[in-house]
Design a protein around this motif. Structure first.
Motif, PDB file in Angstrom:
ATOM      1  N   UNK A   1       0.832  -1.267   0.200  1.00 21.05           N
ATOM      2  CA  UNK A   1      -0.036   0.067   0.010  1.00 21.05           C
ATOM      3  C   UNK A   1       0.970   1.136  -0.092  1.00 21.05           C
ATOM      4  N   UNK A   2       1.911   1.310   0.901  1.00 22.39           N
ATOM      5  CA  UNK A   2       2.698   2.540   0.731  1.00 22.39           C
ATOM      6  C   UNK A   2       3.664   2.725  -0.559  1.00 22.39           C
TER       7      UNK A   2
ATOM      8  N   UNK B   1       4.254   5.713  -5.528  1.00 22.54           N
ATOM      9  CA  UNK B   1       4.449   5.739  -6.920  1.00 22.54           C
ATOM     10  C   UNK B   1       3.300   6.647  -7.534  1.00 22.54           C
ATOM     11  N   UNK B   2       2.073   6.846  -6.894  1.00 26.96           N
ATOM     12  CA  UNK B   2       0.973   7.476  -7.433  1.00 26.96           C
ATOM     13  C   UNK B   2       1.510   8.992  -7.346  1.00 26.96           C
ATOM     14  N   UNK B   3       1.819   9.241  -6.069  1.00 26.39           N
ATOM     15  CA  UNK B   3       2.079  10.616  -5.669  1.00 26.39           C
ATOM     16  C   UNK B   3       3.092  11.276  -5.969  1.00 26.39           C
ATOM     17  N   UNK B   4       4.068  10.490  -6.692  1.00 26.23           N
ATOM     18  CA  UNK B   4       5.439  11.215  -7.103  1.00 26.23           C
ATOM     19  C   UNK B   4       5.144  11.879  -8.436  1.00 26.23           C
TER      20      UNK B   4
END
Length: 141
Positions: A31-32, A37-40
């Motif tokens: 999950x982390x 990956x999504x928020x980078x």
């Protein structure tokens, strides 16, 4: 009394209670990983070293998206690739098709020809990009 102590010491514990369940920890790690990956946001570099001119009105901004660099030899670099001046518009149009709200940051060397800067700026605007900025260094006061 010794027989009573021997009975207490010989307690059988099932072997399955000794194992550690790693599933919850792996769930948290995945999950982390997905979150990061999504928020980078990835910073795009121009690919060449540019000596930007100084300006007293220069403002600090985040990267606009696509970095276009014009070297002192009037070479045009887009996202670390040497590009012909005539290919600026099609290249930016292709990138804009992938990302409609694309912004462009133009870094022109202090020794670059002003005509090349104007040509590149014109080609970027003709490609439909509304957010265009020209980079400069701020003057130390």
């Amino acid at each position: 009394m010794t027989q009573r102590l021997n009975n207490l010491v010989q307690i059988d514990v099932p072997e399955s209670d000794h194992e550690i369940d790693m599933t919850p920890m792996l769930d948290i790690v995945f999950i982390m990983l997905i979150f990061f990956i999504v928020s980078t946001s990835f910073v795009r570099e121009s690919g060449v070293e540019i000596n930007r001119p100084e300006a007293q009105t220069a403002q600090t901004k985040e990267s606009a998206g696509v970095m276009v660099a014009i070297t002192a030899n009037d070479e045009v670099w887009i996202d670390q690739k040497l590009t012909d001046q005539r290919m600026v518009r099609p290249t930016i149009e292709r990138m804009r098709a992938e990302q409609p709200d694309l912004g462009v940051m133009i870094q022109a060397d202090q020794q670059a020809n002003t005509g090349v800067l104007i040509t590149v700026l014109d080609q970027v605007k003709l490609a439909g990009v509304e957010q265009v900025a020209v980079a400069s260094k701020s003057v130390q006061r």
